[in-house]
Design an enzyme around this catalytic site. Structure first.
Site, PDB file in Angstrom:
ATOM      1  N   TYR A   1       2.836  -7.513  16.198  1.00  0.00           N
ATOM      2  CA  TYR A   1       3.228  -6.601  15.114  1.00  0.00           C
ATOM      3  C   TYR A   1       4.046  -5.434  15.653  1.00  0.00           C
TER       4      TYR A   1
ATOM      5  N   ARG B   1      -7.826   6.418  16.409  1.00  0.00           N
ATOM      6  CA  ARG B   1      -6.614   6.398  15.607  1.00  0.00           C
ATOM      7  C   ARG B   1      -6.380   7.792  15.039  1.00  0.00           C
TER       8      ARG B   1
ATOM      9  N   LYS C   1       8.643  -9.191  -2.001  1.00  0.00           N
ATOM     10  CA  LYS C   1       8.444 -10.649  -2.026  1.00  0.00           C
ATOM     11  C   LYS C   1       7.090 -11.022  -2.648  1.00  0.00           C
ATOM     12  N   LEU C   2       6.222 -10.028  -2.768  1.00  0.00           N
ATOM     13  CA  LEU C   2       4.839 -10.255  -3.226  1.00  0.00           C
ATOM     14  C   LEU C   2       4.120 -11.260  -2.328  1.00  0.00           C
TER      15      LEU C   2
ATOM     16  N   ARG D   1     -10.495  -7.005  19.533  1.00  0.00           N
ATOM     17  CA  ARG D   1      -9.124  -7.471  19.265  1.00  0.00           C
ATOM     18  C   ARG D   1      -8.399  -7.625  20.605  1.00  0.00           C
TER      19      ARG D   1
ATOM     20  N   LYS E   1       7.989  -4.327  15.090  1.00  0.00           N
ATOM     21  CA  LYS E   1       8.412  -3.044  14.518  1.00  0.00           C
ATOM     22  C   LYS E   1       9.334  -2.319  15.510  1.00  0.00           C
TER      23      LYS E   1
ATOM     24  N   THR F   1       6.176   2.866  12.786  1.00  0.00           N
ATOM     25  CA  THR F   1       4.789   3.132  13.174  1.00  0.00           C
ATOM     26  C   THR F   1       4.691   3.769  14.558  1.00  0.00           C
ATOM     27  N   ASP F   2       3.585   4.452  14.798  1.00  0.00           N
ATOM     28  CA  ASP F   2       3.333   4.998  16.141  1.00  0.00           C
ATOM     29  C   ASP F   2       2.960   3.893  17.136  1.00  0.00           C
ATOM     30  N   GLU F   3       2.632   2.693  16.609  1.00  0.00           N
ATOM     31  CA  GLU F   3       2.202   1.611  17.520  1.00  0.00           C
ATOM     32  C   GLU F   3       3.322   1.164  18.454  1.00  0.00           C
TER      33      GLU F   3
ATOM     34  N   PHE G   1       0.816  -1.225   0.000  1.00  0.00           N
ATOM     35  CA  PHE G   1       0.000   0.000   0.000  1.00  0.00           C
ATOM     36  C   PHE G   1       0.854   1.283   0.000  1.00  0.00           C
TER      37      PHE G   1
ATOM     38  N   HIS H   1      -6.091  -4.701  22.401  1.00  0.00           N
ATOM     39  CA  HIS H   1      -6.440  -3.569  21.526  1.00  0.00           C
ATOM     40  C   HIS H   1      -5.997  -2.232  22.132  1.00  0.00           C
TER      41      HIS H   1
ATOM     42  N   ASN I   1     -13.439   4.945  15.984  1.00  0.00           N
ATOM     43  CA  ASN I   1     -13.760   4.067  14.849  1.00  0.00           C
ATOM     44  C   ASN I   1     -15.239   4.136  14.460  1.00  0.00           C
TER      45      ASN I   1
ATOM     46  N   SER J   1       2.273  -6.223   8.067  1.00  0.00           N
ATOM     47  CA  SER J   1       1.774  -4.955   8.627  1.00  0.00           C
ATOM     48  C   SER J   1       0.427  -5.028   9.349  1.00  0.00           C
TER      49      SER J   1
HETATM   50  P1  NAD Z   1       1.485  -3.613   3.279  1.00  0.00           P
HETATM   51  O1  NAD Z   1       1.204  -4.810   4.097  1.00  0.00           O
HETATM   52  O2  NAD Z   1       0.415  -3.035   2.423  1.00  0.00           O
HETATM   53  O3  NAD Z   1       2.715  -3.919   2.302  1.00  0.00           O
HETATM   54  C1  NAD Z   1       3.867  -4.580   2.715  1.00  0.00           C
HETATM   55  C2  NAD Z   1       4.683  -4.946   1.481  1.00  0.00           C
HETATM   56  O4  NAD Z   1       5.879  -5.607   1.925  1.00  0.00           O
HETATM   57  C3  NAD Z   1       3.968  -5.910   0.540  1.00  0.00           C
HETATM   58  O5  NAD Z   1       4.129  -5.506  -0.802  1.00  0.00           O
HETATM   59  C4  NAD Z   1       4.686  -7.240   0.784  1.00  0.00           C
HETATM   60  O6  NAD Z   1       4.693  -8.089  -0.343  1.00  0.00           O
HETATM   61  C5  NAD Z   1       6.076  -6.770   1.149  1.00  0.00           C
HETATM   62  N1  NAD Z   1       6.805  -7.756   1.954  1.00  0.00           N
HETATM   63  C6  NAD Z   1       6.358  -8.390   3.071  1.00  0.00           C
HETATM   64  N2  NAD Z   1       7.302  -9.244   3.513  1.00  0.00           N
HETATM   65  C7  NAD Z   1       8.367  -9.115   2.687  1.00  0.00           C
HETATM   66  C8  NAD Z   1       9.653  -9.727   2.631  1.00  0.00           C
HETATM   67  N3  NAD Z   1      10.003 -10.647   3.545  1.00  0.00           N
HETATM   68  N4  NAD Z   1      10.496  -9.362   1.658  1.00  0.00           N
HETATM   69  C9  NAD Z   1      10.133  -8.433   0.725  1.00  0.00           C
HETATM   70  N5  NAD Z   1       8.929  -7.848   0.714  1.00  0.00           N
HETATM   71  C10 NAD Z   1       8.058  -8.171   1.692  1.00  0.00           C
HETATM   72  O7  NAD Z   1       2.048  -2.544   4.283  1.00  0.00           O
HETATM   73  P2  NAD Z   1       1.859  -0.966   4.321  1.00  0.00           P
HETATM   74  O8  NAD Z   1       0.603  -0.663   5.010  1.00  0.00           O
HETATM   75  O9  NAD Z   1       2.124  -0.413   2.981  1.00  0.00           O
HETATM   76  O10 NAD Z   1       3.039  -0.574   5.314  1.00  0.00           O
HETATM   77  C11 NAD Z   1       4.338  -0.281   4.831  1.00  0.00           C
HETATM   78  C12 NAD Z   1       5.256   0.031   5.999  1.00  0.00           C
HETATM   79  O11 NAD Z   1       4.746   1.143   6.714  1.00  0.00           O
HETATM   80  C13 NAD Z   1       5.381  -1.108   7.014  1.00  0.00           C
HETATM   81  O12 NAD Z   1       6.716  -1.146   7.440  1.00  0.00           O
HETATM   82  C14 NAD Z   1       4.460  -0.691   8.147  1.00  0.00           C
HETATM   83  O13 NAD Z   1       4.908  -1.205   9.373  1.00  0.00           O
HETATM   84  C15 NAD Z   1       4.603   0.806   8.097  1.00  0.00           C
HETATM   85  N6  NAD Z   1       3.438   1.541   8.591  1.00  0.00           N
HETATM   86  C16 NAD Z   1       2.205   1.338   8.035  1.00  0.00           C
HETATM   87  C17 NAD Z   1       1.118   2.086   8.466  1.00  0.00           C
HETATM   88  C18 NAD Z   1      -0.263   1.920   7.887  1.00  0.00           C
HETATM   89  O14 NAD Z   1      -1.203   2.531   8.387  1.00  0.00           O
HETATM   90  N7  NAD Z   1      -0.455   1.127   6.845  1.00  0.00           N
HETATM   91  C19 NAD Z   1       1.304   3.032   9.481  1.00  0.00           C
HETATM   92  C20 NAD Z   1       2.563   3.176  10.049  1.00  0.00           C
HETATM   93  C21 NAD Z   1       3.626   2.447   9.569  1.00  0.00           C
HETATM   94  O1  DAU Z   2      -0.903   3.187  13.795  1.00  0.00           O
HETATM   95  C1  DAU Z   2      -0.228   2.730  12.660  1.00  0.00           C
HETATM   96  C2  DAU Z   2      -0.671   1.328  12.324  1.00  0.00           C
HETATM   97  O2  DAU Z   2      -1.976   1.432  11.766  1.00  0.00           O
HETATM   98  C3  DAU Z   2       0.255   0.622  11.350  1.00  0.00           C
HETATM   99  O3  DAU Z   2       1.510   0.461  11.938  1.00  0.00           O
HETATM  100  C4  DAU Z   2      -0.316  -0.748  10.944  1.00  0.00           C
HETATM  101  O4  DAU Z   2       0.505  -1.323   9.950  1.00  0.00           O
HETATM  102  C5  DAU Z   2      -1.700  -0.544  10.393  1.00  0.00           C
HETATM  103  O5  DAU Z   2      -2.282  -1.798  10.103  1.00  0.00           O
HETATM  104  C6  DAU Z   2      -2.577   0.221  11.381  1.00  0.00           C
HETATM  105  O6  DAU Z   2      -2.855  -0.582  12.547  1.00  0.00           O
HETATM  106  P1  DAU Z   2      -4.306  -0.575  13.231  1.00  0.00           P
HETATM  107  O7  DAU Z   2      -4.474  -1.822  13.978  1.00  0.00           O
HETATM  108  O8  DAU Z   2      -4.544   0.697  13.948  1.00  0.00           O
HETATM  109  O9  DAU Z   2      -5.220  -0.571  11.886  1.00  0.00           O
HETATM  110  P2  DAU Z   2      -6.548  -1.363  11.512  1.00  0.00           P
HETATM  111  O10 DAU Z   2      -7.053  -0.766  10.241  1.00  0.00           O
HETATM  112  O11 DAU Z   2      -6.358  -2.822  11.575  1.00  0.00           O
HETATM  113  O12 DAU Z   2      -7.533  -0.941  12.686  1.00  0.00           O
HETATM  114  C7  DAU Z   2      -7.859   0.420  12.906  1.00  0.00           C
HETATM  115  C8  DAU Z   2      -8.826   0.484  14.067  1.00  0.00           C
HETATM  116  O13 DAU Z   2     -10.070  -0.133  13.661  1.00  0.00           O
HETATM  117  C9  DAU Z   2      -8.382  -0.296  15.274  1.00  0.00           C
HETATM  118  O14 DAU Z   2      -8.840   0.358  16.450  1.00  0.00           O
HETATM  119  C10 DAU Z   2      -9.081  -1.636  15.147  1.00  0.00           C
HETATM  120  C11 DAU Z   2     -10.381  -1.262  14.493  1.00  0.00           C
HETATM  121  N1  DAU Z   2     -10.977  -2.294  13.609  1.00  0.00           N
HETATM  122  C12 DAU Z   2     -10.185  -2.862  12.670  1.00  0.00           C
HETATM  123  C13 DAU Z   2     -10.708  -3.835  11.832  1.00  0.00           C
HETATM  124  C14 DAU Z   2      -9.827  -4.486  10.799  1.00  0.00           C
HETATM  125  C15 DAU Z   2     -12.326  -2.615  13.752  1.00  0.00           C
HETATM  126  O15 DAU Z   2     -13.049  -2.064  14.600  1.00  0.00           O
HETATM  127  N2  DAU Z   2     -12.827  -3.575  12.916  1.00  0.00           N
HETATM  128  C16 DAU Z   2     -12.076  -4.203  11.968  1.00  0.00           C
HETATM  129  O16 DAU Z   2     -12.613  -5.070  11.248  1.00  0.00           O
END
Ligand code: NAD
Ligand code: DAU
Length: 337
Positions: A150, A214, A34-35, A274, A154, A123-125, A11, A277, A250, A83
């Site tokens: 997770y 969030r 790695k897809l 969760r 991180k 991440t902020d987590e 993403f 949570h 949420n 992630s």
């Molecule tokens: P995502 O899950 O959408 O994508 C992860 C990508 O990494 C995928 O394309 C996957 O194929 C690739 N990947 C996984 N394992 C691999 C491996 N062993 N080797 C090579 N490629 C690999 O994740 P995202 O939401 O795009 O998050 C990207 C980064 O940002 C992560 O490090 C995540 O911790 C961080 N982050 C995400 C969020 C969020 O809200 N999505 C917030 C804060 C930080």
């Molecule tokens: O804060 C940054 C993080 O945000 C990233 O590091 C993670 O990669 C990313 O996945 C995200 O984590 P969250 O757990 O916060 O995201 P998620 O979308 O899974 O959940 C957001 C909020 O919504 C959380 O409070 C859980 C809740 N939730 C989530 C799902 C999937 C629901 O209530 N129902 C659901 O089905």
């Protein structure tokens, strides 16, 4: 400049590759991914033919491949990770392998190749959770206190990145950002899950009481933040990046999505919570604002409307995903639906 992006088919990584090649068309990007289930080359269709873009299908844990890929690279932007918090509860091991061991392999390879910058996307987590109804926010000085497999993995990766800077002098920067949303987000995360479920006539599953908060960051704002850190950030520094939301829970997010899509609140379904949570996240992004001049371009409502429009217009993208192995995950996580 030659940039190695890891996880560029996911993403944020894909949004970053698209963003970077638009903003810096003179640079070269090699995307190492790695897809896994979360990686999708459809996200990168518009740059596939770009001579300044190349793709390598590889695992970041593969030392030999990473050393080879790193040759001649100036900058690494490391997104690759497992992630999704719920998947880390189902299967923690692959989170430790990719997020901790994979990062360490990349750090070694970056050191060997003498890269000028290793930027780690975190991440902020890692900071844990904040209480509801407080004005407290996470900042660069908040101590680490992760709760899920997770976030613990991180946190481990962040510590390794800083250790390689302190011990071996690797030129690093780190960003710890909040919850991203926008185009190409895998529909297991709450915003794309909610939007696509409603379009399909299904309910939005809300964990527990729904009063979890969030801090929402639009993905393009995040890409601009990384760009500024790469160009003007200080080596060795960490920057927190967050959005323009003031404690939206949420349930409120779900209601906003339903309103945009013209549906009523009967489409909300409360489901089991969760484990572990985190109650509330909020980011103080004063440092990146004052030092680098970053701020989000629009507020949450504006970006949310654009995001809903994107998922409405690009059903080809997510319908394919939702009809595959995703179904097995959905049934395991939410029961037969
Ligand atoms: P995502 O899950 O959408 O994508 C992860 C990508 O990494 C995928 O394309 C996957 O194929 C690739 N990947 C996984 N394992 C691999 C491996 N062993 N080797 C090579 N490629 C690999 O994740 P995202 O939401 O795009 O998050 C990207 C980064 O940002 C992560 O490090 C995540 O911790 C961080 N982050 C995400 C969020 C969020 O809200 N999505 C917030 C804060 C930080
Ligand atoms: O804060 C940054 C993080 O945000 C990233 O590091 C993670 O990669 C990313 O996945 C995200 O984590 P969250 O757990 O916060 O995201 P998620 O979308 O899974 O959940 C957001 C909020 O919504 C959380 O409070 C859980 C809740 N939730 C989530 C799902 C999937 C629901 O209530 N129902 C659901 O089905």
């Amino acid at each position: 400049m030659k940039i190695l992006v890891t996880g560029g088919a996911g993403f944020i990584g894909a949004n970053f590759v698209l963003y970077w090649l638009k903003q810096h068309p003179e640079d070269f990007i090699i995307n190492v991914d790695k897809l896994t289930y979360a990686g999708n080359l459809e996200n990168l269709k518009e740059v596939q033919q770009n001579p300044n873009y190349s793709f390598l299908k590889a695992d970041i844990c593969n030392r030999e491949q990473m050393e080879k890929a790193m040759q001649g690279v100036d900058t690494v932007v490391h997104f690759a990770a497992e992630s999704h918090v719920d998947r880390s509860i189902m299967n923690p091991e692959e989170f430790v392998v990719t997020n901790v061991v994979g990062t360490q392999v990349l750090l070694d390879a970056a050191l060997k190749a003498n890269v000028k910058r290793f930027h780690h996307v975190s991440t902020d987590e890692v900071f844990g959770a904040l209480p509801l109804n407080s004005s407290e926010k996470f900042s660069e000085n908040t101590p680490y206190n992760p709760h899920s497999p997770y976030s613990a993995s991180k946190a481990g990766s962040d510590h390794l990145v800083r250790a390689y800077a302190d011990t071996y002098g690797l030129p690093i920067t780190i960003t710890n950002c909040s919850n991203n949303f926008g185009p190409y987000q895998f529909p297991e995360k709450i915003i794309p899950l909610a939007i696509t479920n409603v379009i399909e006539g299904k309910k939005i599953p809300i964990y527990g009481d729904g009063l979890y908060v969030r801090d929402w960051l639009y993905v393009e704002d995040h890409c601009r933040a990384i760009d500024l850190v790469l160009q003007k950030g200080k080596i060795g520094e960490t920057y927190c990046v967050g959005g323009l939301t003031e404690d939206i829970n949420n349930l409120e997010v779900a209601k906003k999505i339903l309103k945009i899509l013209g549906k009523d609140e009967s489409s909300i379904e409360f489901v089991k919570d969760r484990p572990g949570h985190d109650r509330r996240y909020a980011i103080n992004w004063t440092k990146i604002k004052t030092e680098l001049g970053w701020q989000p371009q629009y507020d949450f409502d504006t970006w949310l409307e654009k995001t809903v429009a994107w998922y409405k217009e690009n059903q080809w993208w997510w319908k394919d995903i939702k009809s595959g192995t995703y179904k097995e995950y959905y049934e395991k996580q939410y029961g037969q639906k």
